[in-house]
Design a protein around this motif. Structure first.
Motif, short mmCIF file in Angstrom:
data_model
loop_
_atom_site.label_atom_id
_atom_site.label_comp_id
_atom_site.label_asym_id
_atom_site.label_seq_id
_atom_site.Cartn_x
_atom_site.Cartn_y
_atom_site.Cartn_z
N ARG A 74 -3.98 10.89 -20.52
CA ARG A 74 -4.65 12.09 -21.05
C ARG A 74 -4.12 13.30 -20.31
N GLY A 75 -3.43 14.18 -21.03
CA GLY A 75 -2.86 15.36 -20.39
C GLY A 75 -1.91 14.96 -19.28
N SER A 76 -2.20 15.42 -18.06
CA SER A 76 -1.34 15.10 -16.92
C SER A 76 -1.86 13.91 -16.11
N ARG A 77 -2.89 13.24 -16.60
CA ARG A 77 -3.48 12.10 -15.88
C ARG A 77 -3.10 10.77 -16.54
N LEU A 78 -2.80 9.81 -15.69
CA LEU A 78 -2.48 8.46 -16.14
C LEU A 78 -3.42 7.47 -15.46
N GLY A 79 -3.85 6.48 -16.20
CA GLY A 79 -4.57 5.35 -15.64
C GLY A 79 -3.63 4.16 -15.66
N LEU A 80 -3.30 3.64 -14.50
CA LEU A 80 -2.38 2.51 -14.39
C LEU A 80 -3.15 1.26 -13.97
N LYS A 81 -2.83 0.14 -14.60
CA LYS A 81 -3.43 -1.13 -14.18
C LYS A 81 -2.34 -1.99 -13.57
N PHE A 82 -2.72 -2.75 -12.56
CA PHE A 82 -1.76 -3.66 -11.94
C PHE A 82 -1.47 -4.81 -12.87
N ARG A 83 -0.20 -5.18 -12.96
CA ARG A 83 0.16 -6.33 -13.80
C ARG A 83 -0.45 -7.60 -13.25
N SER A 84 -0.53 -7.67 -11.93
CA SER A 84 -1.15 -8.83 -11.29
C SER A 84 -2.01 -8.33 -10.13
N LYS A 85 -3.31 -8.46 -10.29
CA LYS A 85 -4.22 -8.07 -9.20
C LYS A 85 -3.95 -8.90 -7.96
N ARG A 86 -3.62 -10.16 -8.17
CA ARG A 86 -3.35 -11.06 -7.05
C ARG A 86 -2.14 -10.59 -6.24
N SER A 87 -1.10 -10.12 -6.91
CA SER A 87 0.09 -9.63 -6.20
C SER A 87 -0.17 -8.32 -5.48
N ALA A 88 -1.01 -7.46 -6.05
CA ALA A 88 -1.29 -6.15 -5.46
C ALA A 88 -2.27 -6.26 -4.29
N ARG A 89 -3.10 -7.28 -4.28
CA ARG A 89 -4.21 -7.37 -3.32
C ARG A 89 -3.78 -7.30 -1.85
N PRO A 90 -2.74 -8.02 -1.40
CA PRO A 90 -2.38 -7.95 0.03
C PRO A 90 -2.00 -6.53 0.48
N ALA A 91 -1.24 -5.81 -0.33
CA ALA A 91 -0.85 -4.44 0.04
C ALA A 91 -2.07 -3.53 0.06
N LEU A 92 -2.97 -3.70 -0.91
CA LEU A 92 -4.18 -2.88 -0.96
C LEU A 92 -5.10 -3.20 0.22
N ASP A 93 -5.30 -4.48 0.52
CA ASP A 93 -6.13 -4.86 1.65
C ASP A 93 -5.60 -4.26 2.95
N ALA A 94 -4.29 -4.33 3.15
CA ALA A 94 -3.69 -3.78 4.37
C ALA A 94 -3.90 -2.27 4.43
N TYR A 95 -3.74 -1.58 3.31
CA TYR A 95 -3.94 -0.13 3.29
C TYR A 95 -5.40 0.22 3.57
N PHE A 96 -6.34 -0.44 2.90
CA PHE A 96 -7.77 -0.15 3.10
C PHE A 96 -8.20 -0.45 4.54
N ARG A 97 -7.68 -1.54 5.10
CA ARG A 97 -8.01 -1.90 6.48
C ARG A 97 -7.52 -0.80 7.44
N LYS A 98 -6.29 -0.35 7.23
CA LYS A 98 -5.71 0.70 8.07
C LYS A 98 -6.51 2.00 7.93
N LEU A 99 -6.92 2.31 6.72
CA LEU A 99 -7.68 3.52 6.43
C LEU A 99 -9.12 3.43 6.93
N GLY A 100 -9.66 2.21 6.94
CA GLY A 100 -11.05 2.00 7.34
C GLY A 100 -12.04 2.34 6.23
N GLU A 101 -11.54 2.41 5.01
CA GLU A 101 -12.38 2.68 3.84
C GLU A 101 -11.97 1.73 2.72
#
Length: 104
Positions: A74-101
């Motif tokens: 919509r306009g300049s905004r995109l909603g992206l979904k991961f092709r595989s939540k399982r593949s994305a999860r380790p990178a996301l967990d590491a980022y959230f852990r580092k961020l503390g949120e």
């Protein structure tokens, strides 16, 4: 036809530089939110239009390269979904852990 944005999972609002990796060029953008299911992206003003099938991966600073599909646009905004939540999860967990949120 693209679906309307409907948050289906908790999201964490943020502003992180990212790169949409297209076959013939890369496009700088901003990640505006992240969940375990996908990303919200803001394209810069005047960004070139591209076919949604061209986008295969997005590189998000601090998270890494993620395989995605465009769920909505919509306009300049995109909603992206991961092709595989399982593949994305380790990178996301590491980022959230580092961020503390985590998405809430």
């Amino acid at each position: 036809m693209f679906r309307q944005p409907e948050p289906s999972e908790p999201r964490l609002s943020l502003k992180l530089p990212c790169t949409l990796n297209l076959p013939v060029r890369d496009l700088a953008a901003t990640t505006v939110n992240v969940s375990y299911g996908g990303l919200g992206i803001e394209l810069p003003e005047g960004a070139p239009v591209f076919d949604r099938k061209e986008l295969l991966t997005v590189t998000v600073d601090g998270i890494g390269v993620l395989q995605v599909d465009i769920l909505w646009w919509r306009g300049s905004r995109l909603g992206l979904k991961f092709r595989s939540k399982r593949s994305a999860r380790p990178a996301l967990d590491a980022y959230f852990r580092k961020l503390g949120e985590y998405p809430t």
